[in-house]
Design a protein around this motif. Structure first.
Motif, mmCIF file in Angstrom:
data_model
loop_
_atom_site.group_PDB
_atom_site.id
_atom_site.type_symbol
_atom_site.label_atom_id
_atom_site.label_comp_id
_atom_site.label_asym_id
_atom_site.label_seq_id
_atom_site.Cartn_x
_atom_site.Cartn_y
_atom_site.Cartn_z
ATOM 1 N N LEU A 198 7.229 13.857 28.372
ATOM 2 C CA LEU A 198 7.254 12.405 28.570
ATOM 3 C C LEU A 198 5.931 11.902 29.141
ATOM 4 O O LEU A 198 5.456 10.829 28.771
ATOM 5 C CB LEU A 198 8.423 12.013 29.484
ATOM 6 C CG LEU A 198 9.819 12.194 28.891
ATOM 7 C CD1 LEU A 198 10.891 11.953 29.960
ATOM 8 C CD2 LEU A 198 10.030 11.291 27.698
ATOM 9 N N LEU A 199 5.322 12.679 30.034
ATOM 10 C CA LEU A 199 4.012 12.311 30.583
ATOM 11 C C LEU A 199 2.943 12.329 29.488
ATOM 12 O O LEU A 199 2.130 11.406 29.385
ATOM 13 C CB LEU A 199 3.616 13.261 31.712
ATOM 14 C CG LEU A 199 4.237 12.988 33.068
ATOM 15 C CD1 LEU A 199 4.173 14.231 33.953
ATOM 16 C CD2 LEU A 199 3.555 11.815 33.751
ATOM 17 N N LEU A 200 2.942 13.374 28.673
ATOM 18 C CA LEU A 200 1.908 13.517 27.644
ATOM 19 C C LEU A 200 2.052 12.503 26.515
ATOM 20 O O LEU A 200 1.063 12.177 25.846
ATOM 21 C CB LEU A 200 1.921 14.942 27.082
ATOM 22 C CG LEU A 200 1.460 16.020 28.062
ATOM 23 C CD1 LEU A 200 1.694 17.413 27.480
ATOM 24 C CD2 LEU A 200 -0.002 15.821 28.441
ATOM 25 N N THR A 201 3.263 12.004 26.291
ATOM 26 C CA THR A 201 3.476 11.007 25.238
ATOM 27 C C THR A 201 3.410 9.575 25.764
ATOM 28 O O THR A 201 3.614 8.634 25.002
ATOM 29 C CB THR A 201 4.830 11.233 24.533
ATOM 30 O OG1 THR A 201 5.886 11.160 25.486
ATOM 31 C CG2 THR A 201 4.857 12.587 23.823
ATOM 32 N N GLY A 202 3.158 9.410 27.061
ATOM 33 C CA GLY A 202 3.008 8.082 27.630
ATOM 34 C C GLY A 202 4.314 7.360 27.912
ATOM 35 O O GLY A 202 4.311 6.165 28.211
ATOM 36 N N GLN A 203 5.436 8.061 27.832
ATOM 37 C CA GLN A 203 6.726 7.430 28.109
ATOM 38 C C GLN A 203 6.938 7.191 29.602
ATOM 39 O O GLN A 203 7.654 6.268 29.981
ATOM 40 C CB GLN A 203 7.868 8.294 27.558
ATOM 41 C CG GLN A 203 7.810 8.493 26.067
ATOM 42 C CD GLN A 203 7.897 7.163 25.326
ATOM 43 O OE1 GLN A 203 8.798 6.371 25.572
ATOM 44 N NE2 GLN A 203 6.949 6.920 24.450
ATOM 45 N N VAL A 204 6.337 8.043 30.431
ATOM 46 C CA VAL A 204 6.362 7.857 31.879
ATOM 47 C C VAL A 204 4.950 8.058 32.400
ATOM 48 O O VAL A 204 4.114 8.682 31.752
ATOM 49 C CB VAL A 204 7.346 8.821 32.609
ATOM 50 C CG1 VAL A 204 8.784 8.549 32.205
ATOM 51 C CG2 VAL A 204 6.980 10.273 32.377
ATOM 52 N N THR A 205 4.694 7.521 33.561
ATOM 53 C CA THR A 205 3.392 7.637 34.197
ATOM 54 C C THR A 205 3.597 7.702 35.702
ATOM 55 O O THR A 205 4.673 7.366 36.202
ATOM 56 C CB THR A 205 2.478 6.448 33.808
ATOM 57 O OG1 THR A 205 1.172 6.686 34.320
ATOM 58 C CG2 THR A 205 2.988 5.138 34.360
ATOM 59 N N ILE A 206 2.566 8.124 36.406
ATOM 60 C CA ILE A 206 2.669 8.183 37.862
ATOM 61 C C ILE A 206 3.011 6.794 38.396
ATOM 62 O O ILE A 206 2.529 5.785 37.890
ATOM 63 C CB ILE A 206 1.375 8.723 38.512
ATOM 64 C CG1 ILE A 206 1.585 8.927 40.011
ATOM 65 C CG2 ILE A 206 0.195 7.835 38.191
ATOM 66 C CD1 ILE A 206 0.508 9.723 40.692
ATOM 67 N N GLY A 207 3.873 6.778 39.411
ATOM 68 C CA GLY A 207 4.279 5.498 39.971
ATOM 69 C C GLY A 207 4.003 5.382 41.452
ATOM 70 O O GLY A 207 3.787 4.296 41.975
ATOM 71 N N GLY A 208 4.000 6.514 42.143
ATOM 72 C CA GLY A 208 3.780 6.460 43.576
ATOM 73 C C GLY A 208 3.696 7.834 44.189
ATOM 74 O O GLY A 208 3.883 8.844 43.515
ATOM 75 N N ALA A 267 1.326 16.838 33.987
ATOM 76 C CA ALA A 267 1.986 17.578 32.899
ATOM 77 C C ALA A 267 1.536 19.038 32.884
ATOM 78 O O ALA A 267 2.363 19.950 32.736
ATOM 79 C CB ALA A 267 1.696 16.916 31.555
ATOM 80 N N ILE A 268 0.246 19.268 33.063
ATOM 81 C CA ILE A 268 -0.277 20.643 33.093
ATOM 82 C C ILE A 268 0.332 21.409 34.265
ATOM 83 O O ILE A 268 0.760 22.557 34.117
ATOM 84 C CB ILE A 268 -1.819 20.643 33.159
ATOM 85 C CG1 ILE A 268 -2.406 20.160 31.828
ATOM 86 C CG2 ILE A 268 -2.353 22.031 33.523
ATOM 87 C CD1 ILE A 268 -3.900 19.869 31.880
ATOM 88 N N PHE A 269 0.398 20.777 35.431
ATOM 89 C CA PHE A 269 0.985 21.433 36.607
ATOM 90 C C PHE A 269 2.462 21.752 36.382
ATOM 91 O O PHE A 269 2.947 22.799 36.814
ATOM 92 C CB PHE A 269 0.816 20.565 37.852
ATOM 93 C CG PHE A 269 -0.612 20.320 38.272
ATOM 94 C CD1 PHE A 269 -1.623 21.227 37.985
ATOM 95 C CD2 PHE A 269 -0.952 19.160 38.956
ATOM 96 C CE1 PHE A 269 -2.938 21.009 38.381
ATOM 97 C CE2 PHE A 269 -2.255 18.930 39.357
ATOM 98 C CZ PHE A 269 -3.255 19.853 39.062
ATOM 99 N N LEU A 270 3.181 20.859 35.706
ATOM 100 C CA LEU A 270 4.596 21.120 35.386
ATOM 101 C C LEU A 270 4.716 22.305 34.434
ATOM 102 O O LEU A 270 5.540 23.201 34.644
ATOM 103 C CB LEU A 270 5.243 19.883 34.756
ATOM 104 C CG LEU A 270 5.651 18.773 35.703
ATOM 105 C CD1 LEU A 270 5.900 17.477 34.935
ATOM 106 C CD2 LEU A 270 6.889 19.174 36.493
ATOM 107 N N LEU A 271 3.908 22.305 33.383
ATOM 108 C CA LEU A 271 3.981 23.387 32.394
ATOM 109 C C LEU A 271 3.559 24.729 32.991
ATOM 110 O O LEU A 271 4.080 25.776 32.598
ATOM 111 C CB LEU A 271 3.127 23.044 31.170
ATOM 112 C CG LEU A 271 3.626 21.845 30.354
ATOM 113 C CD1 LEU A 271 2.616 21.464 29.282
ATOM 114 C CD2 LEU A 271 4.998 22.130 29.749
ATOM 115 N N ALA A 272 2.622 24.692 33.948
ATOM 116 C CA ALA A 272 2.164 25.919 34.613
ATOM 117 C C ALA A 272 3.087 26.336 35.755
ATOM 118 O O ALA A 272 2.832 27.331 36.428
ATOM 119 C CB ALA A 272 0.743 25.731 35.130
ATOM 120 N N ASP A 273 4.159 25.570 35.992
ATOM 121 C CA ASP A 273 5.145 25.848 37.041
ATOM 122 C C ASP A 273 4.534 25.781 38.439
ATOM 123 O O ASP A 273 4.971 26.468 39.355
ATOM 124 C CB ASP A 273 5.813 27.204 36.794
ATOM 125 C CG ASP A 273 7.182 27.319 37.446
ATOM 126 O OD1 ASP A 273 7.826 26.271 37.680
ATOM 127 O OD2 ASP A 273 7.608 28.453 37.734
#
Length: 134
Positions: free
Chosen positions: A25-35, A79-85
């Motif tokens: 969702l982050l990589l496709t622009g559906q969500v973005t950092i909010g706070g 997104a990278i940090f999520l994928l890298a756990d």
């Protein structure tokens, strides 16, 4: 003991899939950092959200290309940090008419979300629901 281990493996698998879905969702622009949430134990977490969560996509205040590029870079890094756990989905933050996904973990000086945490979250959520029904 084997049933407990299988159950924990299943829950950890679901948690990992949530990380991958959120990264997508982050990589496709559906969500973005909010706070950012600063926590008392010197760790922090970030929230992500967008139209898909009932909110809006964060953009630079003056619509500058540089400002929007910085936001996009932060989203890609998350997104990278999520994928890298290195970070994980830790839960949700609900507010009127929308919600945000909360991300945190070892990279942000917090704990990794694991199966035992999911059980605690479910218990706390059930207590919350019970208290609000009164």
């Amino acid at each position: 003991m084997m049933i407990v281990t299988q159950h924990q493996d299943y829950v950890n698998s679901v948690l990992r899939k949530l990380d991958i879905i959120t990264a997508t969702l982050l990589l496709t622009g559906q969500v973005t950092i909010g706070g950012v949430f600063l926590q008392t134990n010197s760790s922090f977490s970030v929230t992500v959200g967008g139209p898909i969560t009932g909110g809006y996509r964060l953009e630079s205040k003056d619509k500058s290309k540089l400002g929007n590029a910085v936001i996009d870079i932060i989203d890609v890094l998350l997104a990278i940090f999520l994928l890298a756990d290195k970070i994980n989905v830790q839960g949700t933050y609900f507010t009127l008419g929308r919600f945000s996904v909360v991300l945190g973990g070892p990279l942000f000086r917090g704990a990794k979300t694991e199966a035992r945490d999911a059980h605690e979250y479910a218990r706390d959520f059930n207590k919350f629901l019970t208290a609000t029904k009164r």
